[in-house]
Motif scaffolding. Sequence first.
Motif, PDB file in Angstrom:
ATOM      1  N   LYS A  42       0.836  -1.210   0.000  1.00 52.99           N
ATOM      2  CA  LYS A  42       0.000   0.000   0.000  1.00 52.99           C
ATOM      3  C   LYS A  42       0.866   1.254   0.000  1.00 52.99           C
ATOM      4  O   LYS A  42       0.455   2.290  -0.439  1.00 52.99           O
ATOM      5  CB  LYS A  42      -0.949  -0.009   1.202  1.00 52.99           C
ATOM      6  CG  LYS A  42      -0.276   0.257   2.520  1.00 52.99           C
ATOM      7  CD  LYS A  42      -1.167  -0.092   3.681  1.00 52.99           C
ATOM      8  CE  LYS A  42      -1.121  -1.591   3.881  1.00 52.99           C
ATOM      9  NZ  LYS A  42      -2.083  -2.072   4.846  1.00 52.99           N
ATOM     10  N   ARG A 128      -5.991 -10.073  13.383  1.00 48.29           N
ATOM     11  CA  ARG A 128      -5.471  -8.740  13.720  1.00 48.29           C
ATOM     12  C   ARG A 128      -6.049  -8.320  15.058  1.00 48.29           C
ATOM     13  O   ARG A 128      -7.276  -8.332  15.240  1.00 48.29           O
ATOM     14  CB  ARG A 128      -5.852  -7.731  12.633  1.00 48.29           C
ATOM     15  CG  ARG A 128      -5.407  -6.318  13.012  1.00 48.29           C
ATOM     16  CD  ARG A 128      -5.451  -5.355  11.865  1.00 48.29           C
ATOM     17  NE  ARG A 128      -5.127  -4.001  12.289  1.00 48.29           N
ATOM     18  CZ  ARG A 128      -4.891  -3.001  11.478  1.00 48.29           C
ATOM     19  NH1 ARG A 128      -4.921  -3.199  10.162  1.00 48.29           N
ATOM     20  NH2 ARG A 128      -4.609  -1.799  11.933  1.00 48.29           N
ATOM     21  N   HIS A 171      -1.212  -3.496  13.913  1.00 48.04           N
ATOM     22  CA  HIS A 171      -0.614  -2.351  13.216  1.00 48.04           C
ATOM     23  C   HIS A 171      -1.143  -1.116  13.909  1.00 48.04           C
ATOM     24  O   HIS A 171      -2.351  -0.850  13.875  1.00 48.04           O
ATOM     25  CB  HIS A 171      -0.992  -2.329  11.730  1.00 48.04           C
ATOM     26  CG  HIS A 171      -0.615  -1.037  11.078  1.00 48.04           C
ATOM     27  ND1 HIS A 171       0.662  -0.737  10.687  1.00 48.04           N
ATOM     28  CD2 HIS A 171      -1.346   0.063  10.803  1.00 48.04           C
ATOM     29  CE1 HIS A 171       0.707   0.483  10.188  1.00 48.04           C
ATOM     30  NE2 HIS A 171      -0.505   0.992  10.243  1.00 48.04           N
ATOM     31  N   GLY A 206       3.221  -2.164  10.320  1.00 49.42           N
ATOM     32  CA  GLY A 206       4.125  -1.177   9.718  1.00 49.42           C
ATOM     33  C   GLY A 206       4.213   0.057  10.600  1.00 49.42           C
ATOM     34  O   GLY A 206       3.914   0.010  11.793  1.00 49.42           O
ATOM     35  N   GLY A 207       4.646   1.153   9.972  1.00 46.46           N
ATOM     36  CA  GLY A 207       4.750   2.420  10.709  1.00 46.46           C
ATOM     37  C   GLY A 207       6.073   2.596  11.419  1.00 46.46           C
ATOM     38  O   GLY A 207       6.271   3.580  12.123  1.00 46.46           O
ATOM     39  N   GLU A 238       6.149  -5.217   8.687  1.00 46.70           N
ATOM     40  CA  GLU A 238       5.674  -4.973   7.319  1.00 46.70           C
ATOM     41  C   GLU A 238       5.638  -3.466   7.010  1.00 46.70           C
ATOM     42  O   GLU A 238       4.572  -2.897   6.818  1.00 46.70           O
ATOM     43  CB  GLU A 238       4.314  -5.639   7.070  1.00 46.70           C
ATOM     44  CG  GLU A 238       3.282  -5.382   8.148  1.00 46.70           C
ATOM     45  CD  GLU A 238       1.931  -6.016   7.860  1.00 46.70           C
ATOM     46  OE1 GLU A 238       1.887  -7.141   7.334  1.00 46.70           O
ATOM     47  OE2 GLU A 238       0.910  -5.370   8.178  1.00 46.70           O
ATOM     48  N   PRO A 239       6.799  -2.843   6.950  1.00 47.81           N
ATOM     49  CA  PRO A 239       6.846  -1.414   6.662  1.00 47.81           C
ATOM     50  C   PRO A 239       6.616  -1.121   5.175  1.00 47.81           C
ATOM     51  O   PRO A 239       6.943  -1.951   4.320  1.00 47.81           O
ATOM     52  CB  PRO A 239       8.283  -1.039   7.040  1.00 47.81           C
ATOM     53  CG  PRO A 239       9.053  -2.293   6.796  1.00 47.81           C
ATOM     54  CD  PRO A 239       8.140  -3.430   7.105  1.00 47.81           C
ATOM     55  N   GLY A 240       6.068   0.024   4.903  1.00 45.38           N
ATOM     56  CA  GLY A 240       5.951   0.492   3.518  1.00 45.38           C
ATOM     57  C   GLY A 240       6.857   1.704   3.362  1.00 45.38           C
ATOM     58  O   GLY A 240       7.863   1.683   2.661  1.00 45.38           O
ATOM     59  N   GLU A 241       6.495   2.731   4.108  1.00 43.28           N
ATOM     60  CA  GLU A 241       7.194   4.013   3.983  1.00 43.28           C
ATOM     61  C   GLU A 241       8.708   3.889   4.188  1.00 43.28           C
ATOM     62  O   GLU A 241       9.492   4.459   3.417  1.00 43.28           O
ATOM     63  CB  GLU A 241       6.587   4.993   5.002  1.00 43.28           C
ATOM     64  CG  GLU A 241       7.255   6.339   5.006  1.00 43.28           C
ATOM     65  CD  GLU A 241       6.378   7.446   5.570  1.00 43.28           C
ATOM     66  OE1 GLU A 241       5.136   7.333   5.504  1.00 43.28           O
ATOM     67  OE2 GLU A 241       6.943   8.436   6.043  1.00 43.28           O
ATOM     68  N   TYR A 336       3.515   6.401  -0.738  1.00 40.78           N
ATOM     69  CA  TYR A 336       2.154   6.949  -0.546  1.00 40.78           C
ATOM     70  C   TYR A 336       1.829   8.095  -1.516  1.00 40.78           C
ATOM     71  O   TYR A 336       1.070   8.995  -1.182  1.00 40.78           O
ATOM     72  CB  TYR A 336       1.946   7.383   0.916  1.00 40.78           C
ATOM     73  CG  TYR A 336       1.874   6.187   1.833  1.00 40.78           C
ATOM     74  CD1 TYR A 336       0.764   5.347   1.840  1.00 40.78           C
ATOM     75  CD2 TYR A 336       2.944   5.845   2.656  1.00 40.78           C
ATOM     76  CE1 TYR A 336       0.715   4.219   2.642  1.00 40.78           C
ATOM     77  CE2 TYR A 336       2.913   4.716   3.461  1.00 40.78           C
ATOM     78  CZ  TYR A 336       1.790   3.915   3.449  1.00 40.78           C
ATOM     79  OH  TYR A 336       1.744   2.794   4.240  1.00 40.78           O
TER      80      TYR A 336
HETATM   81  C1  LIG Z   1      -1.856  -3.193   8.226  1.00 42.25           C
HETATM   82  C2  LIG Z   1      -0.763  -2.296   7.772  1.00 42.25           C
HETATM   83  N1  LIG Z   1       0.468  -2.798   7.614  1.00 42.25           N
HETATM   84  C3  LIG Z   1       1.492  -2.037   7.185  1.00 42.25           C
HETATM   85  C4  LIG Z   1       1.309  -0.696   6.882  1.00 42.25           C
HETATM   86  C5  LIG Z   1       2.476   0.099   6.369  1.00 42.25           C
HETATM   87  O1  LIG Z   1       2.752   1.185   7.173  1.00 42.25           O
HETATM   88  P1  LIG Z   1       3.969   2.162   6.857  1.00 42.25           P
HETATM   89  O2  LIG Z   1       3.962   2.429   5.415  1.00 42.25           O
HETATM   90  O3  LIG Z   1       3.665   3.373   7.656  1.00 42.25           O
HETATM   91  O4  LIG Z   1       5.204   1.474   7.301  1.00 42.25           O
HETATM   92  C6  LIG Z   1       0.036  -0.135   7.045  1.00 42.25           C
HETATM   93  C7  LIG Z   1      -0.200   1.281   6.725  1.00 42.25           C
HETATM   94  O5  LIG Z   1      -1.271   1.816   6.817  1.00 42.25           O
HETATM   95  C8  LIG Z   1      -1.037  -0.956   7.486  1.00 42.25           C
HETATM   96  O6  LIG Z   1      -2.276  -0.466   7.623  1.00 42.25           O
END
Ligand SMILES: Cc1ncc(COP(=O)(O)O)c(C=O)c1O
Length: 376
Positions: A42, A128, A171, A206-207, A238-241, A336
């Motif tokens: 995402k 979750r 998360h 994530g986060g 599971e980070p994205g950013e 994002y």
């Molecule tokens: C369930 C879940 N996992 C992982 C992430 C990724 O978070 P980030 O990009 O802040 O690391 C999010 C972001 O909204 C999320 O909702």
Amino acid sequence: MILPLDIPSPCFVVDYHALERNLAIFDKVQQESGTKCLLALKGFAMFATFPLLKKTLHGVCASSINEAILGCEEFGREVHTFSPAYDEDSLKQCLEISDHIIFNSFSQFERFKKLREQFANKVEFGLRINPEHSEGEVALYDPCTAFSRLGIVRAEFEDKNLAGISGLHFHTLCEQDSYALERTLDAVEDKFGKFIAQMKWINFGGGHHITRDDYDVAHLCKLIKRFKDKYNVEVYLEPGEAVALNAGVLVTTVLDIIHNSMFIAILDTSATAHMPDVLEMPYRPEIKNAGQPGEKAYTYRLGGNSCLAGDVIADYSFDKPLKIGDKLQLLDMAHYSMVKTTTFNGVKLPAIALYRDKKVEIIKTFGYEDFKNRLS
Ligand SMILES: Cc1ncc(COP(=O)(O)O)c(C=O)c1O
């Protein structure tokens, strides 16, 4: 990154070497703590970079069947899927291609029992949880806010049968450090400790702003190791950013300059269509060689090319007056942004490019067909 003057505009340019730099930090975290890191699609899903990312990251976290398919086709390692709610058809498809499926409620977990049982040899199932511990300052990004629909609260676990569940997922963080994670883990253990001990894995979501300069990687590793040792579980992040942090820019061109009590530059990009977090969060992206309003000699409001009155990026100052045709670079735009673009107002979608070894490869450009195809 020194970009050629003839680069298309608008254009997301992702820096291969910055991704490598971020991945080196993930590699260290994985080596030192024994955790497995997944890419949250995402946040960043430019699959042209997956051959690089998959050398370090163990797989992807998907939030829908479309992301799960993308992860399966283009990443080819583990696929962990979570959705606030599945419909039967998409769950069937997700089961075919996912390694972990995470449910957001006991209601969904129980409703799809038969389907789960058919895949029990191939797929691991998780729930979750909602630790009801807020670290976020912005309600829009806080899954533990009052009446949140994300995650199961502790009270719902009473008298539930956990047979068939091998993991828990939470998360709760957004751009946060390891100390916010530590406080969250305290809340998770306090509420869900007795269930964790029965699990095979736990996913910390994530986060985690792991690749930010001031992030305490050693502290994160300590937390993970302690958790793994205490409960004998595998830990996933599971980070994205953080994967794509400071790893790309959005190039945009000044199309016009007008005056209404101040100078306003109209750009060929749009906050609402190309970087909606600027309006939603809200935040002010940095711009290369620009300062705060009034800091440098010439101040402008930068506006987007849609008819939304609030399609404004922010106010910035520059050493020289802006001219029509000037190209600006909005910084830290890899995550994002590309995943959130829309064709609202028919505003042209930014091209996608990769910068590597001082060369820019244009990976994709978009045109009228991309706009039209979504409308009938
Ligand atoms: C369930 C879940 N996992 C992982 C992430 C990724 O978070 P980030 O990009 O802040 O690391 C999010 C972001 O909204 C999320 O909702």
